[in-house]
Enzyme design. Structure first.
Site, PDB file in Angstrom:
ATOM      1  N   LYS A  44       0.833  -1.594   0.067  1.00  0.00           N
ATOM      2  CA  LYS A  44      -0.379   0.007  -0.065  1.00  0.00           C
ATOM      3  C   LYS A  44       0.875   1.046  -0.082  1.00  0.00           C
ATOM      4  CE  LYS A  44      -2.760  -2.544   3.297  1.00  0.00           C
ATOM      5  NZ  LYS A  44      -3.147  -2.504   4.960  1.00  0.00           N
ATOM      6  N   GLY A  45       2.047   0.685   0.432  1.00  0.00           N
ATOM      7  CA  GLY A  45       2.840   2.462   0.755  1.00  0.00           C
ATOM      8  C   GLY A  45       2.920   3.623  -0.422  1.00  0.00           C
ATOM      9  N   GLU A 100       7.742   1.714  -6.264  1.00  0.00           N
ATOM     10  CA  GLU A 100       7.534   1.440  -5.336  1.00  0.00           C
ATOM     11  C   GLU A 100       7.833   2.999  -3.898  1.00  0.00           C
ATOM     12  OE1 GLU A 100       7.321  -0.322  -2.459  1.00  0.00           O
ATOM     13  OE2 GLU A 100       8.310  -2.321  -2.859  1.00  0.00           O
ATOM     14  N   ASP A 104      15.034  -1.428   0.432  1.00  0.00           N
ATOM     15  CA  ASP A 104      15.326  -1.299   1.818  1.00  0.00           C
ATOM     16  C   ASP A 104      15.878  -2.741   1.360  1.00  0.00           C
ATOM     17  OD1 ASP A 104      15.140  -1.279   5.059  1.00  0.00           O
ATOM     18  OD2 ASP A 104      14.445  -3.585   5.634  1.00  0.00           O
ATOM     19  N   LYS A 132      17.159   2.813   1.257  1.00  0.00           N
ATOM     20  CA  LYS A 132      18.066   2.478   2.159  1.00  0.00           C
ATOM     21  C   LYS A 132      19.102   1.965   1.132  1.00  0.00           C
ATOM     22  CE  LYS A 132      14.600   2.371   5.506  1.00  0.00           C
ATOM     23  NZ  LYS A 132      14.389   1.896   6.494  1.00  0.00           N
ATOM     24  N   PHE A 153      13.855   4.351  10.348  1.00  0.00           N
ATOM     25  CA  PHE A 153      12.416   2.892   9.664  1.00  0.00           C
ATOM     26  C   PHE A 153      12.110   4.708   9.946  1.00  0.00           C
ATOM     27  CE2 PHE A 153       7.914   2.359  10.987  1.00  0.00           C
ATOM     28  CZ  PHE A 153       8.319   1.434  10.097  1.00  0.00           C
ATOM     29  N   ASP A 160       3.909   3.285   6.345  1.00  0.00           N
ATOM     30  CA  ASP A 160       3.399   3.508   7.691  1.00  0.00           C
ATOM     31  C   ASP A 160       3.832   2.847   9.120  1.00  0.00           C
ATOM     32  OD1 ASP A 160       3.728   0.723   6.082  1.00  0.00           O
ATOM     33  OD2 ASP A 160       2.679  -0.462   8.419  1.00  0.00           O
ATOM     34  N   ARG A 166       0.116   6.960   7.145  1.00  0.00           N
ATOM     35  CA  ARG A 166       0.482   7.071   6.313  1.00  0.00           C
ATOM     36  C   ARG A 166       0.289   8.419   5.403  1.00  0.00           C
ATOM     37  NH1 ARG A 166       1.422   1.574   3.810  1.00  0.00           N
ATOM     38  NH2 ARG A 166       0.495   0.405   4.811  1.00  0.00           N
TER      39      ARG A 166
HETATM   40  P1  IMP Z   1      12.554  -5.250   1.811  1.00  0.00           P
HETATM   41  O1  IMP Z   1      12.659  -6.041   1.303  1.00  0.00           O
HETATM   42  O2  IMP Z   1      13.052  -5.485   2.205  1.00  0.00           O
HETATM   43  O3  IMP Z   1      13.102  -4.208   0.648  1.00  0.00           O
HETATM   44  O4  IMP Z   1      11.311  -4.392   1.788  1.00  0.00           O
HETATM   45  C1  IMP Z   1      10.678  -3.698   1.400  1.00  0.00           C
HETATM   46  C2  IMP Z   1       9.496  -3.046   2.117  1.00  0.00           C
HETATM   47  O5  IMP Z   1       9.531  -2.958   3.334  1.00  0.00           O
HETATM   48  C3  IMP Z   1       8.620  -2.070   1.542  1.00  0.00           C
HETATM   49  O6  IMP Z   1       8.062  -2.240   0.367  1.00  0.00           O
HETATM   50  C4  IMP Z   1       8.411  -1.059   2.906  1.00  0.00           C
HETATM   51  O7  IMP Z   1       6.827  -1.732   3.248  1.00  0.00           O
HETATM   52  C5  IMP Z   1       8.645  -2.021   4.445  1.00  0.00           C
HETATM   53  N1  IMP Z   1       9.740  -0.790   4.784  1.00  0.00           N
HETATM   54  C6  IMP Z   1      11.250  -1.053   4.746  1.00  0.00           C
HETATM   55  N2  IMP Z   1      11.480  -0.223   5.680  1.00  0.00           N
HETATM   56  C7  IMP Z   1      10.741   0.464   5.928  1.00  0.00           C
HETATM   57  C8  IMP Z   1      10.567   1.367   6.844  1.00  0.00           C
HETATM   58  O8  IMP Z   1      11.659   2.574   7.011  1.00  0.00           O
HETATM   59  N3  IMP Z   1       8.565   2.502   6.935  1.00  0.00           N
HETATM   60  C9  IMP Z   1       8.791   1.892   6.142  1.00  0.00           C
HETATM   61  N4  IMP Z   1       8.124   0.433   5.390  1.00  0.00           N
HETATM   62  C10 IMP Z   1       9.601  -0.381   5.912  1.00  0.00           C
HETATM   63 MG    MG Z   2       5.735  -1.612   0.155  1.00  0.00          MG
END
Ligand code: IMP
Ligand code: MG
Length: 185
Positions: A44-45, A100, A104, A132, A153, A160, A166
């Site tokens: 949803k982000g 996206e 992360d 990140k 974070f 969220d 959000r």
């Molecule tokens: P990844 O698979 O570790 O790259 O995760 C990405 C997902 O984790 C993103 O689409 C977000 O939904 C969530 N996420 C990662 N870091 C944050 C943050 O700092 N705040 C909020 N959601 C995060």
């Molecule tokens: Mg996301």
């Protein structure tokens, strides 16, 4: 809107968000000029980012949505992603741009890219509002990045904390004393 003690600092204020999102929109409009374009937003982000980005894209384009969730209860990304909602239409032969909110570890996008490539799009690129780089575990080629941010974070502008906040018009760093619970999506 939020208890001010929950926020360590405002990382990206609304005006910088709008300016950068419109720069990305202009760049995308140039890069895909005269071509088919499908924006694939990951729920949803990315919804606030998508709606602002679309308004800064000056060429015709379609949108579609996909929702994912990491398997298991762990806060650490496992690399195994569950599809909660799939696309409405096939993407074979189309120019797909994934939109996206944040990259992360990279596990979610790595999985998505591999899955979507199997559907034979003409091109598949990635546009993320936030990145990140210090947290990356899997290398994913990112074509458009709004902002590189530190390993903290963040919440707001679609992102969220426990499904809330959000709606904040800025991106903020969560205060250390509330950090620890997990947020997803
Ligand atoms: P990844 O698979 O570790 O790259 O995760 C990405 C997902 O984790 C993103 O689409 C977000 O939904 C969530 N996420 C990662 N870091 C944050 C943050 O700092 N705040 C909020 N959601 C995060
Ligand atoms: Mg996301």
């Amino acid at each position: 809107m939020i208890d001010p003690s929950y926020i360590k600092e405002i990382l990206i204020p609304p005006d910088r968000l709008q300016q950068r999102v419109c720069e990305l929109g202009a760049q995308i409009s140039r890069d895909y000029a005269g071509q088919d374009l499908l924006l694939l937003a990951v729920l949803k982000g990315s919804v606030l980012f998508l709606s602002d980005l679309m308004r800064c894209i000056t060429i015709p384009h379609a949108i579609d949505f996909m929702a994912t969730s990491s398997y298991g209860a762990s806060t650490e990304s496992s690399g195994v992603v569950r599809i909660l909602k799939d696309l409405d239409e096939p993407i074979e032969g189309r120019n797909v741009l994934i939109v996206e909110d944040i990259i992360d570890t990279g596990h979610t996008l790595d999985y998505l890219v591999r899955m979507l490539k199997a559907r034979m799009p003409k091109t598949l690129r990635i546009c993320t509002l936030l990145n990140k780089p210090g947290r990356r575990e899997v290398d994913v080629p990112v074509d458009y990045i709004g902002f590189d941010i530190p390993n903290e974070f963040v919440l707001g502008y679609g992102l969220d904390y426990g499904e809330l906040y959000r709606n904040l018009p800025y991106v903020a760093v969560l205060a250390p004393h509330v950090y620890g619970a997990k947020a997803e999506g």
